[in-house]
Design a protein around this motif. Structure first.
Motif, PDB file in Angstrom:
ATOM      1  N   LEU A  26       0.837  -1.191   0.000  1.00  0.00           N
ATOM      2  CA  LEU A  26       0.000   0.000   0.000  1.00  0.00           C
ATOM      3  C   LEU A  26       0.872   1.241   0.000  1.00  0.00           C
ATOM      4  O   LEU A  26       1.990   1.226   0.534  1.00  0.00           O
ATOM      5  N   LEU A  27       0.356   2.315  -0.598  1.00  0.00           N
ATOM      6  CA  LEU A  27       1.027   3.612  -0.595  1.00  0.00           C
ATOM      7  C   LEU A  27       0.114   4.612   0.094  1.00  0.00           C
ATOM      8  O   LEU A  27      -1.035   4.783  -0.309  1.00  0.00           O
ATOM      9  N   ARG A  28       0.599   5.274   1.138  1.00  0.00           N
ATOM     10  CA  ARG A  28      -0.247   6.200   1.885  1.00  0.00           C
ATOM     11  C   ARG A  28       0.510   7.479   2.223  1.00  0.00           C
ATOM     12  O   ARG A  28       1.698   7.447   2.536  1.00  0.00           O
ATOM     13  N   LYS A  29      -0.241   8.616   2.182  1.00  0.00           N
ATOM     14  CA  LYS A  29       0.276   9.873   2.712  1.00  0.00           C
ATOM     15  C   LYS A  29      -0.600  10.405   3.832  1.00  0.00           C
ATOM     16  O   LYS A  29      -0.149  11.194   4.647  1.00  0.00           O
ATOM     17  N   ILE A 100       9.281   6.917   2.198  1.00  0.00           N
ATOM     18  CA  ILE A 100      10.032   7.167   0.961  1.00  0.00           C
ATOM     19  C   ILE A 100       9.921   8.644   0.583  1.00  0.00           C
ATOM     20  O   ILE A 100       8.839   9.213   0.537  1.00  0.00           O
ATOM     21  N   HIS A 101      11.049   9.244   0.283  1.00  0.00           N
ATOM     22  CA  HIS A 101      11.100  10.657  -0.094  1.00  0.00           C
ATOM     23  C   HIS A 101      11.380  10.857  -1.583  1.00  0.00           C
ATOM     24  O   HIS A 101      11.164  11.944  -2.107  1.00  0.00           O
ATOM     25  N   GLN A 102      11.901   9.843  -2.236  1.00  0.00           N
ATOM     26  CA  GLN A 102      12.405  10.024  -3.599  1.00  0.00           C
ATOM     27  C   GLN A 102      11.509   9.338  -4.619  1.00  0.00           C
ATOM     28  O   GLN A 102      11.096   8.190  -4.437  1.00  0.00           O
ATOM     29  N   SER A 103      11.220  10.060  -5.683  1.00  0.00           N
ATOM     30  CA  SER A 103      10.328   9.525  -6.714  1.00  0.00           C
ATOM     31  C   SER A 103      10.918   8.291  -7.382  1.00  0.00           C
ATOM     32  O   SER A 103      10.177   7.402  -7.803  1.00  0.00           O
ATOM     33  N   ALA A 104      12.245   8.212  -7.464  1.00  0.00           N
ATOM     34  CA  ALA A 104      12.867   7.050  -8.118  1.00  0.00           C
ATOM     35  C   ALA A 104      12.492   5.757  -7.405  1.00  0.00           C
ATOM     36  O   ALA A 104      12.269   4.725  -8.051  1.00  0.00           O
ATOM     37  N   SER A 105      12.421   5.811  -6.082  1.00  0.00           N
ATOM     38  CA  SER A 105      12.074   4.608  -5.324  1.00  0.00           C
ATOM     39  C   SER A 105      10.647   4.169  -5.621  1.00  0.00           C
ATOM     40  O   SER A 105      10.367   2.975  -5.804  1.00  0.00           O
ATOM     41  N   ILE A 106       9.721   5.128  -5.666  1.00  0.00           N
ATOM     42  CA  ILE A 106       8.323   4.795  -5.929  1.00  0.00           C
ATOM     43  C   ILE A 106       8.138   4.260  -7.343  1.00  0.00           C
ATOM     44  O   ILE A 106       7.445   3.258  -7.567  1.00  0.00           O
ATOM     45  N   HIS A 107       8.749   4.918  -8.327  1.00  0.00           N
ATOM     46  CA  HIS A 107       8.589   4.462  -9.709  1.00  0.00           C
ATOM     47  C   HIS A 107       9.198   3.076  -9.912  1.00  0.00           C
ATOM     48  O   HIS A 107       8.696   2.287 -10.713  1.00  0.00           O
ATOM     49  N   ALA A 108      10.247   2.755  -9.161  1.00  0.00           N
ATOM     50  CA  ALA A 108      10.861   1.433  -9.279  1.00  0.00           C
ATOM     51  C   ALA A 108       9.968   0.332  -8.710  1.00  0.00           C
ATOM     52  O   ALA A 108      10.151  -0.851  -9.012  1.00  0.00           O
ATOM     53  N   ARG A 123       0.195  11.745  -5.935  1.00  0.00           N
ATOM     54  CA  ARG A 123       0.471  11.494  -4.523  1.00  0.00           C
ATOM     55  C   ARG A 123       1.839  12.049  -4.127  1.00  0.00           C
ATOM     56  O   ARG A 123       2.007  12.587  -3.033  1.00  0.00           O
ATOM     57  N   LEU A 124       2.821  11.925  -5.006  1.00  0.00           N
ATOM     58  CA  LEU A 124       4.144  12.459  -4.718  1.00  0.00           C
ATOM     59  C   LEU A 124       4.122  13.981  -4.635  1.00  0.00           C
ATOM     60  O   LEU A 124       4.818  14.587  -3.816  1.00  0.00           O
ATOM     61  N   SER A 125       3.303  14.609  -5.497  1.00  0.00           N
ATOM     62  CA  SER A 125       3.269  16.072  -5.573  1.00  0.00           C
ATOM     63  C   SER A 125       2.481  16.703  -4.435  1.00  0.00           C
ATOM     64  O   SER A 125       2.700  17.862  -4.094  1.00  0.00           O
ATOM     65  N   TRP A 126       1.552  15.936  -3.835  1.00  0.00           N
ATOM     66  CA  TRP A 126       0.744  16.474  -2.733  1.00  0.00           C
ATOM     67  C   TRP A 126       1.607  16.538  -1.479  1.00  0.00           C
ATOM     68  O   TRP A 126       2.118  15.526  -1.015  1.00  0.00           O
ATOM     69  N   LYS A 127       1.791  17.756  -0.953  1.00  0.00           N
ATOM     70  CA  LYS A 127       2.654  17.978   0.206  1.00  0.00           C
ATOM     71  C   LYS A 127       3.986  17.253   0.024  1.00  0.00           C
ATOM     72  O   LYS A 127       4.320  16.308   0.767  1.00  0.00           O
ATOM     73  N   PRO A 128       4.773  17.667  -0.964  1.00  0.00           N
ATOM     74  CA  PRO A 128       5.989  16.932  -1.341  1.00  0.00           C
ATOM     75  C   PRO A 128       7.038  16.839  -0.236  1.00  0.00           C
ATOM     76  O   PRO A 128       7.928  15.984  -0.311  1.00  0.00           O
TER      77      PRO A 128
END
Length: 212
Positions: A26-29, A100-108, A123-128
């Motif tokens: 799951l991915l949550r913010k 996770i803070h880095q987009s590379a990790s999520i895209h991987a 989701r990455l852009s919301w409250k980055p």
């Protein structure tokens, strides 16, 4: 085991994928009504409570967005009148939490989740400045669904729900066996370790097991 009185709220189509063993991630913010709008993994076990609010086919990858799944009929589901009964079909132990803070990790992690690239970017852009939380769930499906009467306190954009009455963990079986689950955990952990540092020299994300 003691009755469980906490539920983790998630889109119905995602709960279905978790329950079928097609997904462990799951991915949550955080929801609007979460503390300061930030997700916290404050419980180690929870019922998986399906919601249809804000569920979007466009936020999902094929085949989850094609409308053929009972949990996702059409582009968007907003039941009218509101649901009076919820059916709980599974519960989960949260075994790992990765901020996770880095987009590379999520895209991987694309092979291990069911969300579209566009939704992930939103989701990455919301409250980055806030990390995106990756949760790994060991899911157990019930032999028979449990009926839960809908309560006003269960609605709204919040992650954790305190049930009106704790529910005994009726007979259930793991969605994935030990070997299959550990294989996915190892693969996801390896991806995050490989992508934890970028060229800017940013700090590597912390990797935890369990809950806060």
């Amino acid at each position: 085991m003691s009755p469980l009185g906490i539920a983790l709220k998630e889109w119905a189509v995602v709960v279905d994928a978790l329950t079928q063993g097609e997904l462990i991630l799951l991915l949550r913010k955080g929801g609007i009504h979460d503390y300061k709008g930030r997700f916290r993994a404050k419980h180690g076990q929870a019922w998986l409570l399906p919601t249809y609010a804000h569920q979007l086919a466009s936020a999902l990858k094929p085949p989850y967005c094609d409308g053929q799944r009972p949990a996702l009929k059409g582009h968007r589901i907003s039941p009218t009148p509101p649901l009076e009964t919820i059916y709980l079909k599974s519960w989960a132990s949260i075994t790992h939490v990765f901020p996770i803070h880095q987009s590379a990790s999520i895209h991987a992690l694309a092979p291990y989740h069911i969300w579209s690239d566009e939704f992930i970017q939103q989701r990455l852009s919301w409250k980055p400045h806030r990390p995106l939380m990756v949760l790994l769930l060991r899911v157990y499906r019930l032999s028979e669904p449990v009926e839960l009467a809908m309560q006003p306190s269960y609605s709204g954009c919040r992650s954790w729900i305190t049930l009106e009455h704790p529910i005994p963990l009726v007979p259930s079986s793991p969605a994935l066996d030990d070997t299959a689950y550990q294989h996915q955990v190892n693969a996801i952990t390896a991806v995050l370790q490989e992508t934890s540092s970028d060229d800017s020299g940013a700090d590597s994300p912390a990797i935890h097991s369990g809950h806060d």
